[in-house]
Design a protein around this motif. Sequence first.
Motif, PDB file in Angstrom:
ATOM      1  N   THR A 170       0.879  -1.166  -0.062  1.00  0.00           N
ATOM      2  CA  THR A 170      -0.051  -0.057   0.005  1.00  0.00           C
ATOM      3  C   THR A 170       0.799   1.188  -0.106  1.00  0.00           C
ATOM      4  O   THR A 170       0.710   1.980  -0.592  1.00  0.00           O
ATOM      5  CB  THR A 170      -0.975  -0.070   1.026  1.00  0.00           C
ATOM      6  OG1 THR A 170      -1.846  -1.320   1.192  1.00  0.00           O
ATOM      7  CG2 THR A 170      -1.584   1.332   1.167  1.00  0.00           C
ATOM      8  N   ALA A 171       1.969   1.276   0.764  1.00  0.00           N
ATOM      9  CA  ALA A 171       2.641   2.533   0.766  1.00  0.00           C
ATOM     10  C   ALA A 171       3.483   2.867  -0.558  1.00  0.00           C
ATOM     11  O   ALA A 171       3.710   3.836  -0.771  1.00  0.00           O
ATOM     12  CB  ALA A 171       3.833   2.298   1.990  1.00  0.00           C
ATOM     13  N   LEU A 172       3.623   1.877  -1.369  1.00  0.00           N
ATOM     14  CA  LEU A 172       4.294   2.037  -2.567  1.00  0.00           C
ATOM     15  C   LEU A 172       3.171   2.126  -3.709  1.00  0.00           C
ATOM     16  O   LEU A 172       3.636   2.594  -4.887  1.00  0.00           O
ATOM     17  CB  LEU A 172       5.209   0.870  -2.792  1.00  0.00           C
ATOM     18  CG  LEU A 172       6.433   0.596  -2.188  1.00  0.00           C
ATOM     19  CD1 LEU A 172       6.896  -0.650  -2.384  1.00  0.00           C
ATOM     20  CD2 LEU A 172       7.412   1.808  -2.356  1.00  0.00           C
ATOM     21  N   GLY A 173       2.025   2.157  -3.462  1.00  0.00           N
ATOM     22  CA  GLY A 173       1.105   2.574  -4.510  1.00  0.00           C
ATOM     23  C   GLY A 173       0.333   1.323  -5.050  1.00  0.00           C
ATOM     24  O   GLY A 173      -0.523   1.506  -6.091  1.00  0.00           O
TER      25      GLY A 173
ATOM     26  N   GLY B 224      16.173   5.518 -15.571  1.00  0.00           N
ATOM     27  CA  GLY B 224      17.648   5.577 -15.129  1.00  0.00           C
ATOM     28  C   GLY B 224      17.756   6.567 -13.994  1.00  0.00           C
ATOM     29  O   GLY B 224      18.836   7.096 -13.788  1.00  0.00           O
ATOM     30  N   ASP B 225      16.757   6.354 -13.207  1.00  0.00           N
ATOM     31  CA  ASP B 225      17.108   7.314 -11.847  1.00  0.00           C
ATOM     32  C   ASP B 225      17.730   6.361 -10.689  1.00  0.00           C
ATOM     33  O   ASP B 225      17.699   6.557  -9.494  1.00  0.00           O
ATOM     34  CB  ASP B 225      15.513   7.702 -11.311  1.00  0.00           C
ATOM     35  CG  ASP B 225      14.403   6.440 -11.137  1.00  0.00           C
ATOM     36  OD1 ASP B 225      14.792   5.459 -11.342  1.00  0.00           O
ATOM     37  OD2 ASP B 225      13.582   7.099 -10.474  1.00  0.00           O
TER      38      ASP B 225
ATOM     39  N   GLY C  21      -1.083  -3.711 -20.608  1.00  0.00           N
ATOM     40  CA  GLY C  21       0.460  -3.458 -19.997  1.00  0.00           C
ATOM     41  C   GLY C  21       0.601  -2.502 -19.104  1.00  0.00           C
ATOM     42  O   GLY C  21       0.509  -1.347 -19.775  1.00  0.00           O
ATOM     43  N   LEU C  22       1.055  -2.787 -18.039  1.00  0.00           N
ATOM     44  CA  LEU C  22       0.913  -1.544 -17.167  1.00  0.00           C
ATOM     45  C   LEU C  22       2.474  -1.480 -16.883  1.00  0.00           C
ATOM     46  O   LEU C  22       3.137  -2.053 -16.211  1.00  0.00           O
ATOM     47  CB  LEU C  22       0.284  -1.927 -15.575  1.00  0.00           C
ATOM     48  CG  LEU C  22      -1.015  -1.884 -15.783  1.00  0.00           C
ATOM     49  CD1 LEU C  22      -1.805  -2.148 -14.201  1.00  0.00           C
ATOM     50  CD2 LEU C  22      -1.794  -0.611 -16.394  1.00  0.00           C
ATOM     51  N   LEU C  23       3.017  -0.193 -17.300  1.00  0.00           N
ATOM     52  CA  LEU C  23       4.439   0.265 -16.907  1.00  0.00           C
ATOM     53  C   LEU C  23       4.387   1.186 -15.643  1.00  0.00           C
ATOM     54  O   LEU C  23       3.943   2.274 -15.837  1.00  0.00           O
ATOM     55  CB  LEU C  23       4.915   1.165 -18.165  1.00  0.00           C
ATOM     56  CG  LEU C  23       6.514   1.716 -18.159  1.00  0.00           C
ATOM     57  CD1 LEU C  23       7.104   0.419 -17.484  1.00  0.00           C
ATOM     58  CD2 LEU C  23       6.882   2.349 -19.162  1.00  0.00           C
ATOM     59  N   LEU C  24       4.643   0.452 -14.476  1.00  0.00           N
ATOM     60  CA  LEU C  24       4.711   1.255 -13.456  1.00  0.00           C
ATOM     61  C   LEU C  24       5.907   1.856 -13.011  1.00  0.00           C
ATOM     62  O   LEU C  24       7.014   1.124 -12.694  1.00  0.00           O
ATOM     63  CB  LEU C  24       4.244   0.126 -12.308  1.00  0.00           C
ATOM     64  CG  LEU C  24       2.935  -0.534 -12.886  1.00  0.00           C
ATOM     65  CD1 LEU C  24       2.877  -1.616 -11.430  1.00  0.00           C
ATOM     66  CD2 LEU C  24       1.535   0.432 -12.398  1.00  0.00           C
ATOM     67  N   VAL C  25       6.161   3.213 -12.913  1.00  0.00           N
ATOM     68  CA  VAL C  25       7.362   3.792 -12.544  1.00  0.00           C
ATOM     69  C   VAL C  25       7.169   4.608 -11.467  1.00  0.00           C
ATOM     70  O   VAL C  25       6.200   5.136 -11.112  1.00  0.00           O
ATOM     71  CB  VAL C  25       7.704   4.977 -13.852  1.00  0.00           C
ATOM     72  CG1 VAL C  25       8.837   5.652 -13.619  1.00  0.00           C
ATOM     73  CG2 VAL C  25       7.623   4.147 -14.945  1.00  0.00           C
ATOM     74  N   ARG C  26       8.376   4.675 -10.446  1.00  0.00           N
ATOM     75  CA  ARG C  26       8.512   5.318  -9.295  1.00  0.00           C
ATOM     76  C   ARG C  26       8.311   6.755  -9.478  1.00  0.00           C
ATOM     77  O   ARG C  26       9.134   7.263 -10.192  1.00  0.00           O
ATOM     78  CB  ARG C  26       9.671   4.695  -8.632  1.00  0.00           C
ATOM     79  CG  ARG C  26      10.067   3.592  -8.564  1.00  0.00           C
ATOM     80  CD  ARG C  26       9.084   2.606  -7.467  1.00  0.00           C
ATOM     81  NE  ARG C  26       9.418   3.147  -6.130  1.00  0.00           N
ATOM     82  CZ  ARG C  26      10.545   2.547  -5.426  1.00  0.00           C
ATOM     83  NH1 ARG C  26      11.448   1.689  -5.906  1.00  0.00           N
ATOM     84  NH2 ARG C  26      10.653   3.230  -4.089  1.00  0.00           N
ATOM     85  N   GLY C  27       7.624   7.292  -8.683  1.00  0.00           N
ATOM     86  CA  GLY C  27       7.670   8.927  -8.787  1.00  0.00           C
ATOM     87  C   GLY C  27       8.428   9.645  -7.705  1.00  0.00           C
ATOM     88  O   GLY C  27       9.199   8.787  -6.830  1.00  0.00           O
ATOM     89  N   GLY C  28       8.438  10.924  -7.682  1.00  0.00           N
ATOM     90  CA  GLY C  28       9.209  11.585  -6.652  1.00  0.00           C
ATOM     91  C   GLY C  28       9.174  10.830  -5.180  1.00  0.00           C
ATOM     92  O   GLY C  28       9.884  11.243  -4.424  1.00  0.00           O
ATOM     93  N   ASP C  29       7.767  10.650  -4.985  1.00  0.00           N
ATOM     94  CA  ASP C  29       7.502  10.194  -3.645  1.00  0.00           C
ATOM     95  C   ASP C  29       7.787   8.741  -3.251  1.00  0.00           C
ATOM     96  O   ASP C  29       7.320   8.298  -2.231  1.00  0.00           O
ATOM     97  CB  ASP C  29       5.892  10.435  -3.240  1.00  0.00           C
ATOM     98  CG  ASP C  29       4.993   9.887  -4.334  1.00  0.00           C
ATOM     99  OD1 ASP C  29       5.591   9.264  -5.263  1.00  0.00           O
ATOM    100  OD2 ASP C  29       3.898   9.916  -4.117  1.00  0.00           O
TER     101      ASP C  29
END
Length: 642
Positions: free
Chosen positions: A326-329, A350-351, A363-371
């Motif tokens: 849940t914390a990671l969305g 590349g972060d 197809g879900l491309l799940l990318v990490r945001g700033g949070d």
Amino acid sequence: MRHLRFLIGAVVTMLVAMGLVNPALQPSALYERYRLVVSMRVVAVDIDTKLVTFAVVDVCKGTLAATDVRVALSGPVAVKAANDLLVEGNAVVAFVGNQRPGREGDVLFYLGSGRWMAGRLENADDPARWIWDQDLGLGMFGTFNGAPDRLAEMMADARDGRYFFPATPYAGFKQVVTIGTVAGPARGVALYDLDGDGRLDVVACSEQGDRVWMQTAPLVFSERTKALGLDGSASPSVAIGDLNGDGIPDLLLGSRIYLGSGVGPLRTFVRADLLPAGASDHFKCATLVEIDGDGWPDVVVSLRGKGLAVYLNSGAKGGKFADATTALGLAAPECGSDGDGFFAAGDWDGDGRSDIFYVIRSGLLLVRGGDGRFAPVDHGLDPGLDDGEGLGGTAAFAPLWRRDGRDLIFSTGTDVHLLVNVAGRTRERTAAANELTETSLKQLAMIAEDLDADGSVDVFVASREQLPCKLFTNRGYGSFTVPLKYKAAVMPESVQQFGTWGLAAGDATGDGANDLLMGGVDGRILLLVNGTLDDRPLVASDEATAMNQVLARTRIVSVTVSGRGTVGAEVVLSDAAGRVVCRRQVGGNTATGCRGPDTLNMAVREPGPMTLTVRYGDGVKKSWPVSLMIPERRTVMRAHRD
């Protein structure tokens, strides 16, 4: 326009079945044949005045003082082609001045999608003024069928002495070794050195009982499941990594963790209940992924009808893994919280953090945001991945479009799709990847790895039934081919339609070429031994073709990554000019819940002084100098992090 694209697509489909590579007329031949080779961009298209303007970007051969090229459209064929195909800003590659007698004024230029045009110079003394009067249609389709900007790069490489675009296949899997069998269909498989003796061992999962074979001599495998303490284990997936920092590999078999202990032949594994209660509910498969950036491998699980779950490793303090879903969305509906599918993890943007491609819906491309939370990124595709069984396909992050790229490839039941990260924007490049558009049936497991020891990442897709497997070899510049169409000996006939669920790649023989481990739906576990290097000389003869000269001088760096942060570590080999020659990720090919070794084989076609850089899972970087100006084909390195 729409009807034209439909017709082109129909013809392309027909040509795919016949083969899309014309060895007799490749771009290198055009480069030699014409006096001037230039890459350009479309600046303006004026159909009313029948005038097209191109801006000169690079002169790859010859001399051209002009900064733009003006082209007059002559006749309805040229007008229609210009109106249908030219888009402002798109790349164009032109070959001007055929050196054959009587052809000095010829102009040939490429617009993309396999479409070549022809014309002539208005004046023999002015190479920047043309008359465009021919559309060659698909008559030169086998010369180059990809993106024009990649052809422009190829011609620049031809000028700089780096051209390599093989027209004939040289991949070759020559031997099939039967490792053994598991009860019921095989699921996840692994090629991994479990006891530290330098040889890759085999793990094969089945929901009716897992089995482990240790490689005790070259290609001699001995079943040791009970001796290792794993008797009674039954699971659908396998992952391997050092979970507690003691330097010994641990196992994640399904939803159960087994901690390793003992040295060499005394190696055993003991079950440890480290995942939260309920982690096995609705379980589909799992793998180890570096999620929180502390260098301690975390667990990502796919659940049947319940999406993805993440359990974070407690690290040095010990104790159970903590549920961070849940914390990671990932509990959000837009992240597929009701999904049922396989997934892959890799650094898309590349972060330095792991992103996820979840093979469900479109197809879900799940990318990490700033949070730090995952969120879907639109990629514009709708391949229809939900088949009702959770078997829509698998995926892998790998540099496929360019050697320094961050790309993604995924399979569906019939197709594969290539997504490319272009300056932070997601672009599909499947149609420009030549024979990557070929289809099969009931496709599932897929890996992306260099399977012909030439430095480019290839793709292997297996069918989960007794239907054709597909090996796509990467020719470079975004172009792929199916070598079995041109060379029957690429793969033994007995495995060309071997129903496969699990796939792993690694060098089981120690020659520097990656072999394939296949877990069959009939329970057989097969090792497909790579023979690509068997007939490759270390020194090319004077009569050798340009392709074989490049292959002969190719050197291989075999890098074993170890220490904290190994899982998900990114390994980069760069040349003296700072150009990325190879990029790989440890543990990136998970397919249906599988694992390859921590040793990566990186082939270099232009040997010289290199720098090897490893970015470990927690962001720590270490670099080592590498010299490949040696007579031996293979250099062995250990990239250990204390």
